[in-house]
Design a protein around this motif. Sequence first.
Motif, mmCIF file in Angstrom:
data_model
loop_
_atom_site.group_PDB
_atom_site.id
_atom_site.type_symbol
_atom_site.label_atom_id
_atom_site.label_comp_id
_atom_site.label_asym_id
_atom_site.label_seq_id
_atom_site.Cartn_x
_atom_site.Cartn_y
_atom_site.Cartn_z
ATOM 1 N N UNK A 128 41.307 45.399 46.728
ATOM 2 C CA UNK A 128 40.844 44.235 45.970
ATOM 3 C C UNK A 128 39.588 43.650 46.603
ATOM 4 N N UNK A 129 39.533 43.626 47.932
ATOM 5 C CA UNK A 129 38.330 43.116 48.593
ATOM 6 C C UNK A 129 37.123 43.993 48.278
ATOM 7 N N UNK A 130 37.338 45.276 48.071
ATOM 8 C CA UNK A 130 36.240 46.176 47.713
ATOM 9 C C UNK A 130 35.795 45.957 46.270
ATOM 10 N N UNK A 131 36.735 45.573 45.410
ATOM 11 C CA UNK A 131 36.393 45.313 44.013
ATOM 12 C C UNK A 131 35.422 44.142 43.902
ATOM 13 N N UNK A 132 35.438 43.244 44.888
ATOM 14 C CA UNK A 132 34.515 42.100 44.852
ATOM 15 C C UNK A 132 33.058 42.551 44.830
ATOM 16 N N UNK A 135 42.879 43.705 56.601
ATOM 17 C CA UNK A 135 43.332 43.626 55.215
ATOM 18 C C UNK A 135 42.151 43.564 54.261
ATOM 19 N N UNK A 136 40.942 43.502 54.791
ATOM 20 C CA UNK A 136 39.752 43.411 53.951
ATOM 21 C C UNK A 136 38.718 44.441 54.374
ATOM 22 N N UNK A 137 37.868 44.799 53.437
ATOM 23 C CA UNK A 137 36.711 45.634 53.722
ATOM 24 C C UNK A 137 35.620 44.714 54.257
#
Length: 490
Positions: A407-411, A184-186
């Motif tokens: 969203x994890x990539x936007x971090x 669910x995360x990059x």
Amino acid sequence: MWKATLLAICALLSACFCGNFVLGWFGQNDVQPQTQHSNQPSPDRNQDQSCFCHLTGVLDDCFCDVESIDVFNNFKIYPRIKKLTETDYFRYYKVNLKRPCPFWADDGHCAIKDCHVEPCPESKVPVGIKSGNYNKYSQAANTISDLSECEQAQELGAINSTLSNQSKEAFADWARHDDAQDHFCELDDETSPDAEYVDLLLNPERYTGYKGPSAWRVWNSIYEENCFKPRSVYRPLNPLAPSRGEPCCFSGEGFYNWLEGLCLEKRVFYRVISGLHSSINIHLSAEYLLDEGWGQSVWGPNVQEFRRRFDTAETKGEGTRRLKNLYFLYLMELRALYKVAPYFERTFINLYTGNSEEDSATKELLLQIFNEIKMFPMHFDEKSMFAGQKIEAKTLKEEFRLHFKNISRIMDCVGCSKCRLWGKLQTQGLGTALKILFSEKEIQNLPEHSPSKGFQLTRQEIVALLNGFGRLSTSIHQLHNFRQLLRDDR
């Protein structure tokens, strides 16, 4: 039939608490808040407790009340999770803070000194962690890292010669599954030269002063582009954005009426992101720069800043829903820990750092937390999600996963290094929790005495999961402190 009807009604009511907001994490608002030491009078002393006056009773979808969560967390969980995250295994987090933003041109990093992250020198990282074999499950597996490459090959060859063909095939399948898992995360590439260890205790999450267009763009991208907002809704999700002359039904509480038309899964997505944002804002209000003189900076709780983010009057009635979303997220991650307990309870799972005595104590403390979680009677029920037609449910789940992964990539677009560090850690922790919740069958089929080809966690995921939940636990504990401060401030 009546159960299905009740479930549908409860799912519909969950829209009442789907508030989210873009004020906060990075202090975007240009209004300068007062500290708790300010001599300026409060606008309305009678409203000092308005942040909490409606924060009571049962939460939708969870059949759990706020008061029970407060007692359970503050007395049972918080003291233990705080101690756990201070151990060597959980305090060192390897992260790449130099990855470029994949969505827009990088507009530079924050120059404020408090935005800086101090990486941990290799000499300070426990040998068992920096060896690179921290995803193994025993001390013997980790000691292989001390051998030369040639010796490693010989040793592995000797080990393989003792395995049955069935075991060899199981390990091969396990490795292939690890490469193909639905994350669910990059995830950061821990082998990248830009990935560094960070001591989380020496780089605490706190208000840094980072704000402006860069910070606004991050949260706007999260809410406007990744939270399933219908195109027919024009008002920005930022509650402090100009109303643009919209009628009353599109402002304040009325604005969220459109959520009633969304399916349960998409409403849950909103509540999860809003709850995470609420938690972050509580941390920043609790660890605010109160005084920056010639000596050491003074950090502490800022009541006026907390009120600005959560007070009913200040937030047009949305403060309570923001806090309830925090409790919702807490229950979701608590449920994930409950589900993943069997994974860690296996005897060969070892939280290895190289210090056998501390490793044993860390494992024991983690199991104590799991035992407390098992005693909690009112868990979130994830089975109502993605429970429709098989094809539609699979499509929706994949859409859900990709939105969160985005969203994890936007971090990686956050300009403040410290904000980026804690943003990446907490989104990865939440992503790991989601991975656990939707891997029930794989966890149920875990072999007792050997690694699983169906489900596994890397050390990076384990550290993020427990630290991320630790942040939520800390937020709820800090709410108790703010209650006291607001009461004393009257």
